[in-house]
Design a protein around this motif. Structure first.
Motif, short mmCIF file in Angstrom:
data_model
loop_
_atom_site.label_atom_id
_atom_site.label_comp_id
_atom_site.label_asym_id
_atom_site.label_seq_id
_atom_site.Cartn_x
_atom_site.Cartn_y
_atom_site.Cartn_z
N SER A 255 0.92 -1.29 0.12
CA SER A 255 -0.12 0.06 0.08
C SER A 255 0.76 1.19 0.00
O SER A 255 1.78 1.29 0.78
CB SER A 255 -0.87 0.10 1.40
N VAL A 256 0.62 2.23 -0.94
CA VAL A 256 1.48 3.45 -1.03
C VAL A 256 0.53 4.66 -1.02
O VAL A 256 -0.54 4.59 -1.65
CB VAL A 256 2.09 3.47 -2.36
N ASN A 257 0.83 5.63 -0.28
CA ASN A 257 0.05 6.93 0.02
C ASN A 257 0.66 7.95 -0.66
O ASN A 257 2.16 8.14 -0.77
CB ASN A 257 -0.38 7.16 1.24
N ILE A 258 0.16 8.80 -1.56
CA ILE A 258 0.70 9.92 -2.43
C ILE A 258 -0.15 11.14 -2.09
O ILE A 258 -1.07 11.37 -2.29
CB ILE A 258 0.61 9.91 -3.99
N GLU A 259 0.77 12.15 -1.14
CA GLU A 259 0.47 13.39 -0.82
C GLU A 259 0.52 14.50 -2.00
O GLU A 259 1.81 14.65 -2.42
CB GLU A 259 0.96 13.84 0.41
N VAL B 193 -2.57 3.80 -3.70
CA VAL B 193 -2.39 2.82 -4.73
C VAL B 193 -1.60 1.82 -3.93
O VAL B 193 -1.08 1.75 -2.94
CB VAL B 193 -1.50 3.40 -5.99
N HIS B 194 -2.02 0.42 -4.81
CA HIS B 194 -1.21 -0.78 -4.43
C HIS B 194 -0.27 -1.05 -5.22
O HIS B 194 -0.47 -1.17 -6.65
CB HIS B 194 -2.36 -1.99 -4.25
N MET C 9 4.59 3.22 2.20
CA MET C 9 5.39 4.39 1.78
C MET C 9 4.40 5.55 1.90
O MET C 9 3.44 5.44 1.11
CB MET C 9 6.13 3.95 0.61
N MET C 10 5.06 6.83 1.88
CA MET C 10 4.47 8.07 1.81
C MET C 10 5.35 8.84 0.85
O MET C 10 6.30 9.09 1.18
CB MET C 10 4.09 8.86 3.23
N ILE C 11 4.61 8.90 -0.34
CA ILE C 11 5.21 9.84 -1.40
C ILE C 11 4.70 11.44 -1.31
O ILE C 11 3.43 11.54 -1.38
CB ILE C 11 5.20 9.32 -2.75
N THR C 12 5.49 12.28 -1.31
CA THR C 12 5.10 13.81 -1.24
C THR C 12 5.43 14.68 -2.39
O THR C 12 6.72 14.42 -2.56
CB THR C 12 5.65 14.53 0.19
N VAL C 13 4.54 15.17 -3.14
CA VAL C 13 4.75 15.97 -4.26
C VAL C 13 4.54 17.34 -4.10
O VAL C 13 3.35 17.64 -3.36
CB VAL C 13 4.02 15.38 -5.48
N ARG C 14 5.27 18.30 -4.30
CA ARG C 14 5.18 19.55 -3.96
C ARG C 14 5.25 20.46 -5.43
O ARG C 14 6.10 20.21 -6.20
CB ARG C 14 6.56 20.13 -3.26
#
Length: 281
Positions: free
Chosen positions: A45-49, A57-58, A93-98
């Motif tokens: 399981s992956v989270n995207i901010e 998403v998986h 995992m937490m992915i952060t997009v700025r």
């Protein structure tokens, strides 16, 4: 088939059906409780901010770039991503997009005119003359501005250009400033008068500036210009040498208002009858 066998078959048939259903139900529970699989591999399981929301998403392997592609997230040229796009996917995992945007911004700002008082021997002592009226100037400033997620993160001045020069208010004052003797001595006053003196605080106008545009501070006095010309140097008994640089609606005739730094000092001074000497060069 005998009658006994026929009855037994009817009784055993529901029991066998329940057994089969129980077996299938148990298998369904086991499948539901196990991790999701993609192609026989356990998915993470992956989270995207991004853009003020969190997308889930998986992923069964791959890297951060693939996760963003699966989520439909596109990166601009200046956008920032953490972790790096090449980093392998890990569970939870937490992915952060700025979102980052840099632009050149040009804006105009006024150049405020000031007041300058210049002594001159060409005018009689105590006489003032406005030689030049004030006019604000205009300058153009160029900035490099960086926004991060819609907020200004950096602002760098690249250059400045004067479009319209500023014109200061220029006041000519007759005579030159004369300092009083430090001890003993005498006053070479052109005129001596008794006046009613009161105190006023520097910020009473709200701007901290006098009628002539000077900073209101100790050593500035408000007068009636018909009695003491603006720009004249005076000596006030118990106060010292001062510059007549302000006026007031209540300052009429032989009245003089003495500037003090604070309300407390102005109130403490009160109201007094003093000797005022108009100094000459």
């Amino acid at each position: 088939m005998s009658r006994f066998q026929h009855v037994a078959a009817k009784l055993l048939l529901p029991v066998c059906a329940l057994c089969l259903l129980g077996l299938d139900f148990g298998r369904a529970q086991d499948a539901g409780s196990s991790p999701a699989k993609q192609g026989g591999t356990v998915a993470s399981s992956v989270n995207i901010e991004v853009d003020g929301q969190v997308l889930a998403v998986h992923m069964a392997g791959g890297d951060v770039a693939e996760a963003l592609k699966v989520a439909g997230v596109e990166l601009g040229e200046e956008d920032e991503c953490s972790p790096a796009l090449s980093e392998a996917i890990a569970p939870n995992m937490m992915i952060t997009v700025r979102r980052v945007c840099t632009r050149t911004v040009v804006q105009q700002e006024p150049i405020r005119a000031r007041t300058r008082v210049v002594p001159t021997r060409r005018l009689r002592a105590g006489i003032t003359y406005i030689k030049q009226h004030p006019e604000d100037g205009l300058k153009e400033l160029t900035y490099r501005v960086t926004w991060r997620d819609g907020k200004v993160a950096a602002r760098e001045l690249l250059g400045a250009q004067v479009i319209r020069p500023v014109k200061d208010k220029l006041i000519l004052v007759g005579g030159e400033s004369q300092k009083l003797p430090s001890r003993g001595g005498y006053f070479t006053g052109r005129r001596v008068m008794k006046m009613v003196a009161t105190g006023y605080p520097a910020m009473v106008t709200g701007t901290g500036r006098t009628y002539l545009g000077l900073k209101a501070e100790r050593g500035i006095v408000a007068v009636d210009p018909r009695v003491i010309p603006l720009g004249a140097r005076v000596h006030v008994e118990g106060y010292g040498e001062a510059l007549a640089a302000d006026i007031g609606s209540a300052i009429k005739g032989n009245r003089i208002d003495l500037c003090f730094p604070t309300h407390r000092e102005a109130s403490r001074y009160g109201r007094k009858v003093v000797t005022v000497r108009i100094l000459t060069p």
